[in-house]
Enzyme design. Structure first.
Site, PDB file in Angstrom:
ATOM      1  CD  GLU A   1      43.737  44.180  35.270  1.00 40.59           C
ATOM      2  OE1 GLU A   1      44.937  43.815  35.529  1.00 40.59           O
ATOM      3  OE2 GLU A   1      43.514  45.340  35.041  1.00 40.59           O
TER       4      GLU A   1
ATOM      5  CD  GLU B   1      50.527  44.814  34.236  1.00 37.65           C
ATOM      6  OE1 GLU B   1      50.165  45.625  33.412  1.00 37.65           O
ATOM      7  OE2 GLU B   1      50.222  44.415  35.460  1.00 37.65           O
TER       8      GLU B   1
END
Length: 318
Positions: free
Chosen positions: A121, A232
């Site tokens: 990520e 997120e």
């Protein structure tokens, strides 16, 4: 209308003081005692919350989790992926609670959604717990066991190997976009080196930041089976059991469009031969769409793009 400016390698505030690193060294953001003492749980310092992963109803969708983690993302799956690329609009979303965060990132994912999930990520995040402030900061993350014991942010554990001496991972990004004002984005690409198998992180046009060695991973040793882009947040429900006011992206919903809502543009995946491909068979997921939503589009200038985000708590998201 869509005048964007890509932030070059000089995006980091620590460069303003004229500091640089000698040849053969890399800049590392110092972790202080204060940083560690701020951590909610000491042994989880530098790690994301453990996700109790569930698939979506189709059985092959992205990560879905308890209400703690909330997403507005697009994803592709069903193929073999060797990387991903996008330009990510940079904002400074408000984060209500020190143990919450708001991030915008690329996920490169493989493995089942049980205990062997592998992810790579990278993107930007606002995390008062991790950094002690509310600036958006450039970050990396990885895990090989669904966020349980392996992996961490940035260089807080061994894993990611930094090779660049100009970029500090965890450094604040500047300038930032403003509502109805100038828009800034960062270009990020994660790709697998066919020769050695490592996963490289590239910033902007051709600046290599470092790599995740292939031996860190089980499933990602060969390729990814899903690529995901988007936002997120953590909602700790600390405001009387209701949703917090933590923003995603710009803090505005997708339908407000350019200059108001946050975007990702030029989404691409990487194939086995290191070609960049447009996304096909794109899926959208906003798991709390009254709090944060997403809207995708395509044109000649931005390729595949989407707007996403929201204010968190509002009349429709109590």
């Amino acid at each position: 209308t869509s005048e964007t400016e890509e932030i070059a390698e000089s995006f980091q505030q620590w460069h303003d003081s004229g500091e640089s690193c000698p040849e053969g060294t890399v800049p590392i953001r110092r972790t202080t005692e204060k940083d560690v003492l701020r951590a909610n749980k000491l042994r989880r310092f530098g790690k994301k919350p453990i996700r109790h992963l569930r698939r979506d109803s189709s059985g092959n969708g992205p990560l879905t989790t308890p209400q703690l983690l909330q997403h507005a993302v697009v994803f592709v799956n069903g193929d073999q992926y060797y990387g991903a690329k996008a330009n990510i609009n940079v904002w400074a979303p408000k984060v209500t609670d020190p143990y919450e965060f708001s991030l915008s990132q690329i996920w490169v994912i493989s493995g089942s959604f049980e205990n062997d999930l592998n992810t790579i990520e990278a993107g930007w995040q606002v995390s008062p717990e991790l950094y002690g402030d509310s600036y958006p900061r450039f970050f990396t993350y990885w895990t090989t066991d669904a966020y349980q014991a392996t992996g961490c942010y940035n260089l807080l554990c061994s894993g990611f190997v930094q090779t660049n001496n100009k970029i500090a991972i965890g450094a604040a990004i500047s300038p930032r976009s403003s509502y109805r004002g100038r828009q800034f984005d960062i270009g990020l690409m994660v790709w697998k080196d066919p020769k050695h198998g490592h996963w490289w992180l590239e910033f902007g046009s051709g600046l290599l930041v470092g790599y995740w060695p292939d031996f860190l991973f089980s499933h990602l040793r060969s390729h990814a089976s899903m690529v995901q882009f988007g936002g997120e947040i953590v909602n700790s429900r600390s405001t009387g059991g209701g949703h917090t006011y933590t923003q995603m992206g710009s803090g505005h919903f997708a339908d407000e469009g350019f200059g108001k809502s946050s975007y990702f543009r030029n989404l691409q995946t990487v194939d086995w031969d290191n070609n960049l491909l447009p996304l096909n068979n794109l899926h959208l997921l906003a798991d709390h769409s009254n709090c944060y939503d997403i809207r995708q589009g395509r044109n000649g200038v931005w390729g595949t793009y989407f707007y996403y985000g929201g204010p968190g708590r509002n009349i429709r998201c109590p």
